[in-house]
Design an enzyme around this catalytic site. Structure first.
Site, PDB file in Angstrom:
ATOM      1  N   LYS A 169       9.490   7.997  24.609  1.00 32.63           N
ATOM      2  CA  LYS A 169       9.855   9.371  24.241  1.00 32.63           C
ATOM      3  C   LYS A 169       9.783  10.177  25.534  1.00 32.63           C
ATOM      4  O   LYS A 169       8.703  10.584  25.970  1.00 32.63           O
ATOM      5  CB  LYS A 169       8.880   9.911  23.206  1.00 32.63           C
ATOM      6  CG  LYS A 169       9.416  11.039  22.318  1.00 32.63           C
ATOM      7  CD  LYS A 169       9.935  12.269  23.038  1.00 32.63           C
ATOM      8  CE  LYS A 169       8.855  13.219  23.489  1.00 32.63           C
ATOM      9  NZ  LYS A 169       9.415  14.362  24.272  1.00 32.63           N
ATOM     10  N   GLU A 244      -2.639   9.450  31.702  1.00 33.06           N
ATOM     11  CA  GLU A 244      -2.519   9.971  33.075  1.00 33.06           C
ATOM     12  C   GLU A 244      -2.331  11.467  32.943  1.00 33.06           C
ATOM     13  O   GLU A 244      -1.267  11.925  32.517  1.00 33.06           O
ATOM     14  CB  GLU A 244      -1.303   9.348  33.780  1.00 33.06           C
ATOM     15  CG  GLU A 244      -1.455   7.879  34.098  1.00 33.06           C
ATOM     16  CD  GLU A 244      -2.453   7.601  35.205  1.00 33.06           C
ATOM     17  OE1 GLU A 244      -2.871   8.536  35.908  1.00 33.06           O
ATOM     18  OE2 GLU A 244      -2.836   6.424  35.353  1.00 33.06           O
ATOM     19  N   CYS A 278       1.220  15.830  39.962  1.00 33.21           N
ATOM     20  CA  CYS A 278      -0.141  15.861  39.408  1.00 33.21           C
ATOM     21  C   CYS A 278      -1.194  15.676  40.493  1.00 33.21           C
ATOM     22  O   CYS A 278      -2.300  16.186  40.382  1.00 33.21           O
ATOM     23  CB  CYS A 278      -0.286  14.793  38.339  1.00 33.21           C
ATOM     24  SG  CYS A 278       0.304  13.201  38.863  1.00 33.21           S
ATOM     25  N   GLU A 376      -4.962  23.693  36.617  1.00 32.58           N
ATOM     26  CA  GLU A 376      -3.785  23.132  37.273  1.00 32.58           C
ATOM     27  C   GLU A 376      -2.608  24.093  37.107  1.00 32.58           C
ATOM     28  O   GLU A 376      -2.234  24.447  35.994  1.00 32.58           O
ATOM     29  CB  GLU A 376      -3.453  21.790  36.633  1.00 32.58           C
ATOM     30  CG  GLU A 376      -2.263  21.136  37.293  1.00 32.58           C
ATOM     31  CD  GLU A 376      -1.946  19.795  36.672  1.00 32.58           C
ATOM     32  OE1 GLU A 376      -1.823  19.739  35.437  1.00 32.58           O
ATOM     33  OE2 GLU A 376      -1.814  18.822  37.415  1.00 32.58           O
TER      34      GLU A 376
HETATM   35  P1  NAP Z   1       3.119  17.844  28.350  1.00 33.59           P
HETATM   36  O1  NAP Z   1       3.525  19.134  27.775  1.00 33.59           O
HETATM   37  O2  NAP Z   1       1.782  17.312  28.032  1.00 33.59           O
HETATM   38  O3  NAP Z   1       4.256  16.816  27.911  1.00 33.59           O
HETATM   39  C1  NAP Z   1       4.267  15.452  28.274  1.00 33.59           C
HETATM   40  C2  NAP Z   1       5.037  14.669  27.228  1.00 33.59           C
HETATM   41  O4  NAP Z   1       4.365  14.752  25.971  1.00 33.59           O
HETATM   42  C3  NAP Z   1       6.452  15.194  26.958  1.00 33.59           C
HETATM   43  O5  NAP Z   1       7.290  14.107  26.634  1.00 33.59           O
HETATM   44  C4  NAP Z   1       6.240  16.086  25.751  1.00 33.59           C
HETATM   45  O6  NAP Z   1       7.417  16.294  24.990  1.00 33.59           O
HETATM   46  C5  NAP Z   1       5.226  15.282  24.977  1.00 33.59           C
HETATM   47  N1  NAP Z   1       4.414  16.045  24.049  1.00 33.59           N
HETATM   48  C6  NAP Z   1       4.191  17.396  24.019  1.00 33.59           C
HETATM   49  N2  NAP Z   1       3.379  17.698  22.995  1.00 33.59           N
HETATM   50  C7  NAP Z   1       3.076  16.544  22.355  1.00 33.59           C
HETATM   51  C8  NAP Z   1       2.281  16.206  21.223  1.00 33.59           C
HETATM   52  N3  NAP Z   1       1.615  17.138  20.537  1.00 33.59           N
HETATM   53  N4  NAP Z   1       2.188  14.902  20.860  1.00 33.59           N
HETATM   54  C9  NAP Z   1       2.828  13.948  21.553  1.00 33.59           C
HETATM   55  N5  NAP Z   1       3.617  14.214  22.615  1.00 33.59           N
HETATM   56  C10 NAP Z   1       3.730  15.487  23.020  1.00 33.59           C
HETATM   57  O7  NAP Z   1       3.186  17.835  29.920  1.00 33.59           O
HETATM   58  P2  NAP Z   1       4.384  18.335  30.803  1.00 33.59           P
HETATM   59  O8  NAP Z   1       4.362  19.816  30.729  1.00 33.59           O
HETATM   60  O9  NAP Z   1       5.632  17.638  30.448  1.00 33.59           O
HETATM   61  O10 NAP Z   1       3.951  17.759  32.244  1.00 33.59           O
HETATM   62  C11 NAP Z   1       3.073  18.419  33.072  1.00 33.59           C
HETATM   63  C12 NAP Z   1       1.670  17.860  32.991  1.00 33.59           C
HETATM   64  O11 NAP Z   1       1.648  16.448  33.175  1.00 33.59           O
HETATM   65  C13 NAP Z   1       0.778  18.374  34.068  1.00 33.59           C
HETATM   66  O12 NAP Z   1      -0.462  18.761  33.520  1.00 33.59           O
HETATM   67  C14 NAP Z   1       0.580  17.213  35.014  1.00 33.59           C
HETATM   68  O13 NAP Z   1      -0.575  17.177  35.762  1.00 33.59           O
HETATM   69  C15 NAP Z   1       0.639  16.068  34.102  1.00 33.59           C
HETATM   70  N6  NAP Z   1       1.032  14.879  34.860  1.00 33.59           N
HETATM   71  C16 NAP Z   1       0.106  13.915  35.149  1.00 33.59           C
HETATM   72  C17 NAP Z   1       0.457  12.799  35.898  1.00 33.59           C
HETATM   73  C18 NAP Z   1      -0.507  11.713  36.227  1.00 33.59           C
HETATM   74  O14 NAP Z   1      -0.082  10.637  36.594  1.00 33.59           O
HETATM   75  N7  NAP Z   1      -1.805  11.907  36.121  1.00 33.59           N
HETATM   76  C19 NAP Z   1       1.759  12.672  36.335  1.00 33.59           C
HETATM   77  C20 NAP Z   1       2.662  13.674  36.037  1.00 33.59           C
HETATM   78  C21 NAP Z   1       2.291  14.766  35.280  1.00 33.59           C
HETATM   79  P3  NAP Z   1       8.352  17.594  25.285  1.00 33.59           P
HETATM   80  O15 NAP Z   1       8.876  17.407  26.633  1.00 33.59           O
HETATM   81  O16 NAP Z   1       9.375  17.512  24.235  1.00 33.59           O
HETATM   82  O17 NAP Z   1       7.440  18.787  25.181  1.00 33.59           O
END
Ligand code: NAP
Ligand code: MG
Length: 468
Positions: A169, A244, A278, A376
């Protein structure tokens, strides 16, 4: 790409919702395409396909699975130009960064996973017992938009090597790169149902997929907030969780080190990909006595490198944030920094440009308790903090809910000793260049488990001990 449908059981299928969602170019704010707004029925179908494909895929030898993945690897190379173009278009990454980093990083890491598998002990003997390792079943791969290709590759490659089947997804901001990846899988002609991809909203489709009773592993990259909620989804049938999450990593400069290097590495990490990384080194920690010198170096670096422009332009270093929402979030943090008394040293002003642009921003006079030092931001914002002695430096560095990455610049022996004491999943020292095979992941609220190389493969393996 003519197909913007879900990829389920080897076929391109429209969602039964008959609804679409727009994909937006963040540099122009124009709709560039539409993808399926999937629903629970589509997820059920994808999970059923993956479940049905699992026994045969898991029964193949690792070499047989690697032979299929070699075709995927060739496909990634074949479609590299399209992947670069798509990443630039939907994420707003500068073309240079997409070409030099996003796509080659994914290809290199995939290679390293496959090479690691060749040396990996999928079977061992311990105290006369036979220990065998195999897939769990269906893995739900839920991924963010910041590295649209590699965040998916990092999960799918090891999951498939280990014998699992997958349902991906992707993030709603960047589904097109994910669909090119699905196209690569179609052409590689894996057994139907081994790889499936469903686009749709996280709160509906992602949430439902994570909690699906036929999913054995949730592999998630994204925010700590969503990651925390996944424990509930995993609980009913004790799914394995691989997380992650976010970070607030330190660049710690020790007296006598290479100041230019410390400035370059921290600044680049907030400028490349607009700081939407990240592991970005967003807290630059320097000795109080050397602050003025650092300010001069940072300002000079800023003048030379902050080239804001259209992502497709080869001169551009800084493109737009991925979305209007992300731009708002970053601007709110900048305001919070000002309100809490940090000094706005560089940037922070409005930009006269269509698209979701934010001016790269550097704060000084930052206290580690301020919101901008604790949370962050995921944007082009650097916090400069000072310390009196190295004991205080270490305390500030580790005073974070996160523990993803870190960087120490200083005299080698001292810097390594400091690296050993940082509570983070990885640390760079001076000119170290990193690796596509060594483990990556977070301590504390930055996550659970490791990606890349042999440690990445190990996380997708169930372990059975046979006494015979
Ligand atoms: P996010 O809002 O948590 O979304 C990540 C993924 O989860 C997207 O596919 C999102 O779908 C989905 N999602 C959202 N709400 C969900 C729920 N309730 N249940 C299941 N899935 C759900 O994060 P983001 O805004 O896309 O990315 C930024 C964050 O990712 C930052 O905090 C960053 O640090 C972290 N990150 C961490 C790493 C690492 O390797 N540690 C790498 C990259 C990013 P939608 O797109 O449809 O909302
Ligand atoms: Mg989100």
């Amino acid at each position: 790409m003519e197909n913007y449908r879900n990829f389920i059981n080897g076929e391109w299928i429209a969602s039964s919702s008959q609804e679409l969602m727009p994909v937006i170019n963040p540099a122009t704010e124009e709709v560039i395409n539409h993808v399926q707004k999937s629903n629970q029925e589509d997820v059920d179908q994808a999970v059923a396909a993956a479940k049905a494909a699992f026994p045969d895929w898991n029964a193949l030898s690792v070499d047989q699975r690697l032979n299929y993945l070699e075709k995927v690897y060739d496909g990634l190379k074949k479609y590299a130009d399209l992947l670069v173009k798509t990443t630039v278009l939907e994420l707003g990454a500068s073309v240079n960064f997409a070409k030099d980093n996003h796509i080659p990083m994914a290809i290199k890491e995939m290679r390293e996973y496959m090479d690691s598998a060749k040396d990996f002990d999928f079977e061992e003997e311990i105290d006369g017992a036979r220990v065998i390792k195999e897939g769990f079943g269906v893995v739900a791969c839920i991924t963010p938009w910041n590295y649209p290709l590699n965040q998916i590759q990092r999960k799918v490659t090891p999951a498939l090597i280990a014998g699992n089947t997958v349902v991906v997804k992707p993030a709603s901001n960047t589904p097109l790169t994910a669909l090119v990846y699905a196209k690569v899988f179609e052409e590689a002609d894996l057994p139907h149902g081994v790889f499936n991809l469903v686009t749709g909203s996280g709160s509906e489709v992602g949430d439902y997929l994570a909690g699906h009773p036929d999913v054995a592993v949730i592999s998630f990259t994204g925010s700590t907030e969503v990651g925390r909620g996944l424990y509930e989804k995993a609980a009913p049938n004790i799914k394995k969780l691989i997380l992650e999450l976010g970070g607030k990593s330190v660049m710690l400069y020790l007296a006598g080190g290479d100041k230019d290097l410390a400035v370059k590495k921290s600044m680049d990490s907030i400028l490349n990909n607009q700081g939407q990384t990240c592991s970005a080194f967003t807290r630059l920690l320097v000795p109080e006595a050397e602050l003025e010198e650092f300010k001069e170096l940072i300002e000079a670096y800023y003048q030379d490198h902050v080239k804001i422009g259209m992502p497709g332009d080869g001169e551009t270093m800084v493109g737009p944030m991925v979305s209007a929402q992300q731009k708002e979030t970053v601007l709110d943090y900048i305001q919070k920094g000002i309100d809490e008394g940090a000094e706005l040293f560089l940037g922070g002003q409005d930009i006269d440009h269509s698209g979701f642009y934010v001016q790269p921003t550097v704060f000084t006079q930052v206290d580690n308790q301020m919101t901008i030092a604790q949370e962050e931001i995921f944007g082009p914002v650097l916090c400069v903090l000072t310390y009196k002695d190295e004991e205080e430096a270490l305390a500030i560095a580790n005073d974070s809910a996160y523990g993803l990455s870190g960087y120490v610049v200083g005299p080698k022996e001292k810097a390594v000793a400091m690296a050993e004491q940082l509570r983070t999943g990885n640390v760079f020292v001076n000119h170290a260049s990193g690796s596509s095979r060594a483990p990556f992941g977070g301590y504390k609220e930055s996550g659970l488990g490791r990606e890349k190389g042999p440690y990445g493969i190990a996380d997708y393996l169930e372990i059975k001990t046979i006494f015979a």
